[in-house]
Scaffold this motif. Structure first.
Motif, short mmCIF file in Angstrom:
data_model
loop_
_atom_site.label_atom_id
_atom_site.label_comp_id
_atom_site.label_asym_id
_atom_site.label_seq_id
_atom_site.Cartn_x
_atom_site.Cartn_y
_atom_site.Cartn_z
N PRO A 188 12.70 -12.69 38.78
CA PRO A 188 12.62 -12.46 37.46
C PRO A 188 13.26 -11.43 36.86
CG PRO A 188 10.53 -13.04 38.48
CD PRO A 188 11.47 -12.66 39.57
N ARG A 189 13.49 -10.21 37.82
CA ARG A 189 14.31 -9.06 37.20
C ARG A 189 15.49 -9.09 37.03
NH1 ARG A 189 13.16 -6.25 42.87
NH2 ARG A 189 15.07 -7.17 44.11
N TYR A 190 16.20 -10.41 37.53
CA TYR A 190 17.73 -10.55 37.38
C TYR A 190 17.81 -11.80 36.36
CZ TYR A 190 17.90 -8.50 41.95
OH TYR A 190 17.88 -7.54 43.21
N GLN A 191 17.10 -12.04 35.45
CA GLN A 191 17.03 -13.03 34.33
C GLN A 191 18.22 -12.41 33.35
OE1 GLN A 191 12.93 -13.62 33.53
NE2 GLN A 191 13.65 -15.52 33.04
N GLU A 192 18.19 -11.32 33.17
CA GLU A 192 19.12 -10.61 32.16
C GLU A 192 20.53 -10.45 32.39
OE1 GLU A 192 18.21 -10.41 28.99
OE2 GLU A 192 16.26 -11.09 29.53
N LEU A 193 20.77 -10.78 34.03
CA LEU A 193 22.12 -10.61 34.80
C LEU A 193 22.64 -11.95 35.04
CD1 LEU A 193 20.99 -7.75 37.20
CD2 LEU A 193 21.90 -7.41 34.97
N VAL A 194 22.12 -12.82 34.66
CA VAL A 194 22.95 -14.38 34.81
C VAL A 194 23.25 -14.98 33.61
CG1 VAL A 194 21.53 -14.60 37.07
CG2 VAL A 194 20.46 -15.61 34.86
N ARG A 195 24.26 -15.75 33.52
CA ARG A 195 24.75 -16.42 32.50
C ARG A 195 24.31 -18.22 32.90
NH1 ARG A 195 28.82 -19.19 34.45
NH2 ARG A 195 30.28 -18.36 36.01
N PRO A 196 24.60 -18.82 31.71
CA PRO A 196 24.42 -20.34 32.03
C PRO A 196 25.51 -20.85 32.67
CG PRO A 196 24.06 -19.83 29.79
CD PRO A 196 24.62 -18.41 30.48
N PRO A 197 25.38 -22.04 33.57
CA PRO A 197 26.60 -22.54 34.12
C PRO A 197 27.73 -23.06 33.12
CG PRO A 197 24.83 -23.95 34.33
CD PRO A 197 24.00 -22.85 33.72
N ARG A 198 28.74 -22.86 33.76
CA ARG A 198 29.97 -23.70 32.72
C ARG A 198 29.82 -25.16 32.84
NH1 ARG A 198 33.35 -19.52 35.21
NH2 ARG A 198 34.05 -21.09 36.47
N ASP A 199 30.50 -25.92 32.18
CA ASP A 199 30.54 -27.44 32.39
C ASP A 199 31.09 -27.79 33.66
OD1 ASP A 199 29.20 -27.81 29.90
OD2 ASP A 199 31.26 -28.07 28.98
N ASP A 200 32.11 -27.08 34.13
CA ASP A 200 32.77 -27.38 35.20
C ASP A 200 31.77 -26.99 36.67
OD1 ASP A 200 33.31 -24.76 34.75
OD2 ASP A 200 35.12 -24.71 36.22
N GLU A 201 30.88 -26.15 36.29
CA GLU A 201 29.81 -25.88 37.36
C GLU A 201 28.71 -26.56 37.64
OE1 GLU A 201 30.88 -21.00 37.47
OE2 GLU A 201 29.55 -21.67 36.04
N ARG A 202 28.61 -27.56 36.85
CA ARG A 202 27.14 -28.46 36.64
C ARG A 202 27.52 -29.53 37.60
NH1 ARG A 202 23.45 -27.50 32.92
NH2 ARG A 202 24.60 -26.04 31.07
N PRO A 203 26.54 -30.25 38.37
CA PRO A 203 26.85 -31.23 39.40
C PRO A 203 27.18 -32.51 38.67
CG PRO A 203 24.54 -30.43 39.48
CD PRO A 203 25.23 -29.55 38.45
#
Length: 42
Positions: free
Chosen positions: A27-42
């Motif tokens: 949980p402490r890393y939530q602010e450090l991540v970004r949503p995946p780009r379209d080319d990173e989605r399965p």
């Protein structure tokens, strides 16, 4: 479950569960991540 290794006290199973809930390994890393780009989605 393996804890206390190079990854600290967090097991891979716990990190996977946290990722499914919070989108980050802990949980402490939530602010450090970004949503995946379209080319990173399965």
């Amino acid at each position: 479950m393996v804890t206390g290794s190079r990854n600290g006290e967090l097991s891979l199973a716990d990190a996977r569960l946290n990722f499914s809930i919070y989108g980050a390994s802990a949980p402490r890393y939530q602010e450090l991540v970004r949503p995946p780009r379209d080319d990173e989605r399965p």
